[in-house]
Design an enzyme around this catalytic site. Structure first.
Site, mmCIF file in Angstrom:
data_model
loop_
_atom_site.group_PDB
_atom_site.id
_atom_site.type_symbol
_atom_site.label_atom_id
_atom_site.label_comp_id
_atom_site.label_asym_id
_atom_site.label_seq_id
_atom_site.Cartn_x
_atom_site.Cartn_y
_atom_site.Cartn_z
ATOM 1 N N GLU A 47 -9.319 93.197 6.451
ATOM 2 C CA GLU A 47 -9.035 94.553 5.670
ATOM 3 C C GLU A 47 -8.605 94.380 4.002
ATOM 4 O OE1 GLU A 47 -7.884 95.649 9.712
ATOM 5 O OE2 GLU A 47 -8.202 93.754 8.562
ATOM 6 N N CYS A 79 -2.104 95.559 8.174
ATOM 7 C CA CYS A 79 -3.391 96.017 7.617
ATOM 8 C C CYS A 79 -3.217 97.560 7.285
ATOM 9 C CB CYS A 79 -4.484 95.677 8.159
ATOM 10 S SG CYS A 79 -4.524 93.804 8.095
ATOM 11 N N SER A 162 -15.881 54.657 34.242
ATOM 12 C CA SER A 162 -16.556 55.870 34.433
ATOM 13 C C SER A 162 -17.357 56.118 33.167
ATOM 14 C CB SER A 162 -15.398 57.008 34.403
ATOM 15 O OG SER A 162 -14.621 56.760 33.179
ATOM 16 N N ALA A 269 -3.067 70.055 39.209
ATOM 17 C CA ALA A 269 -1.920 70.636 38.939
ATOM 18 C C ALA A 269 -2.217 72.030 38.350
ATOM 19 C CB ALA A 269 -0.888 69.837 37.923
#
Length: 340
Positions: A47, A79, A162, A269
């Site tokens: 704005e 604003c 991995s 967790a």
């Protein structure tokens, strides 16, 4: 309003504590007087940027804003007050502000005599700020847990290897998703065993100018020479095993979106604590039969207690030189509730 949404979605705007917001000022005859959008924390709000561009021509206009004008003083002023002082006659906004600190702009505008309307393209605005809006409602960072797994749910082979379960295209997609977060987290075990860089890189594997806060969770020391200790990005070591403590520390640092890439123990967790809001899984067309599971023990002994997830998106990631991966985006059911 659609133009305001386009402005709000301008690429390259950093995320963090602020939402994406766009603003268009219209004259009484429907002519566009000025436009603006928020460019990140510490910069003028949408704005204010539009009002500055309009100057005195802002008087008597209608302001169309994608989010309820704020009513608080932070790094910038409210604003709502800026619109009142500029002589704007009418304000139409899409989404009500879910931030309790900034709420009240609509009431302040009405009290000053402005005509105020709300709800125009509200759902589109919320989609644009989906993660920020949810974080504001939860009072903690939105958590996206990302992992890669084989068809039988393994994230590593029996010997610990991995690389690479996920395809090159899946890894590029991961970096795209990382770039939209504020912080990325792994446990100390992942740092010690895998030595990840935890940086955000482009399709050519070059670091992007904006990097995430790298977060390491766990009580063990980080060995010298690990890549998370280099100067590629800031690293925060939180010596705790409590996900709630982690999220509180990140919230205090203005992080609103956490990208969780830790191993099975860290993932479990957060899941046990009900602190995972979105799951992104890259499924590779391979089988291992043994090895590390994608998530550790969740305390589930019977199928009736299984954690159910709602599939929100399925995409096939293909590349000419590798087997395709399937990306599943899922939402836990029921959604996490606000932390007290």
């Amino acid at each position: 309003m659609r133009r305001a949404l386009e402005l709000a979605a301008t690429p390259g705007v950093p995320l963090g504590p602020n939402p994406r917001v766009g603003c268009v000022l219209l004259a009484r005859d429907g002519r566009v007087v000025a436009e603006g959008y928020h460019r990140g924390a510490g910069t003028p709000h949408a704005e204010v940027e539009a009002l500055a561009a309009a100057g005195s021509a802002a008087r008597g206009t209608t302001a169309l804003v994608t989010l309820e004008p704020c009513n608080h003083t932070g790094r910038t002023g409210p604003c709502a007050e800026a619109l009142i002082e500029a002589g704007v006659a009418r304000v139409v906004f899409a989404q009500s502000d879910p931030n309790p600190t900034a709420q009240g702009g609509a009431a302040r505008l009405r009290a000053a005599g402005l005509t105020v309307e709300s709800g125009l393209l509200a759902e589109e605005s919320r989609v644009l700020n989906r993660i920020w809006s949810r974080a504001m409602e939860l009072g903690r960072p939105f958590v996206t847990w990302k992992f890669a797994a084989t068809l039988d749910g393994r994230s590593a082979a029996g010997d610990g290897t991995s690389r690479w379960i996920s395809s090159p295209e899946a890894r590029r997609d991961t970096h795209r998703l990382r770039a939209d977060a504020d912080a990325i987290l792994v446990g100390t075990g992942t740092v010690i065993d895998d030595d990840p860089a935890l940086t955000v890189r482009d399709a050519q594997d070059r670091p992007l100018p904006r990097q995430l806060l790298r977060v390491v969770m766990g009580e063990r020391d980080i060995p010298a020479g690990r890549r998370v200790l280099d100067d590629s990005a800031e690293t925060l070591h939180l010596r705790t095993h409590d996900p709630r403590e982690v999220l509180a520390a990140l919230w205090a640092r203005d992080a609103r979106h956490l990208f969780l890439e830790g191993g099975p123990t860290v993932a479990a967790a957060f899941l046990r604590a009900g602190l995972v809001d979105e799951v992104v899984c890259y499924l590779a067309p391979m089988l291992l039969g043994s090895g590390r599971a994608a998530v550790a023990d969740l305390g589930i002994d019977t199928i009736a207690d299984a954690r159910h997830l709602e599939v929100t998106d399925i995409s096939i990631l293909e590349a000419p030189d590798s087997a395709p991966n399937i990306r599943l985006t899922l939402s836990p059911e029921p959604p996490a509730t606000k932390e007290q």
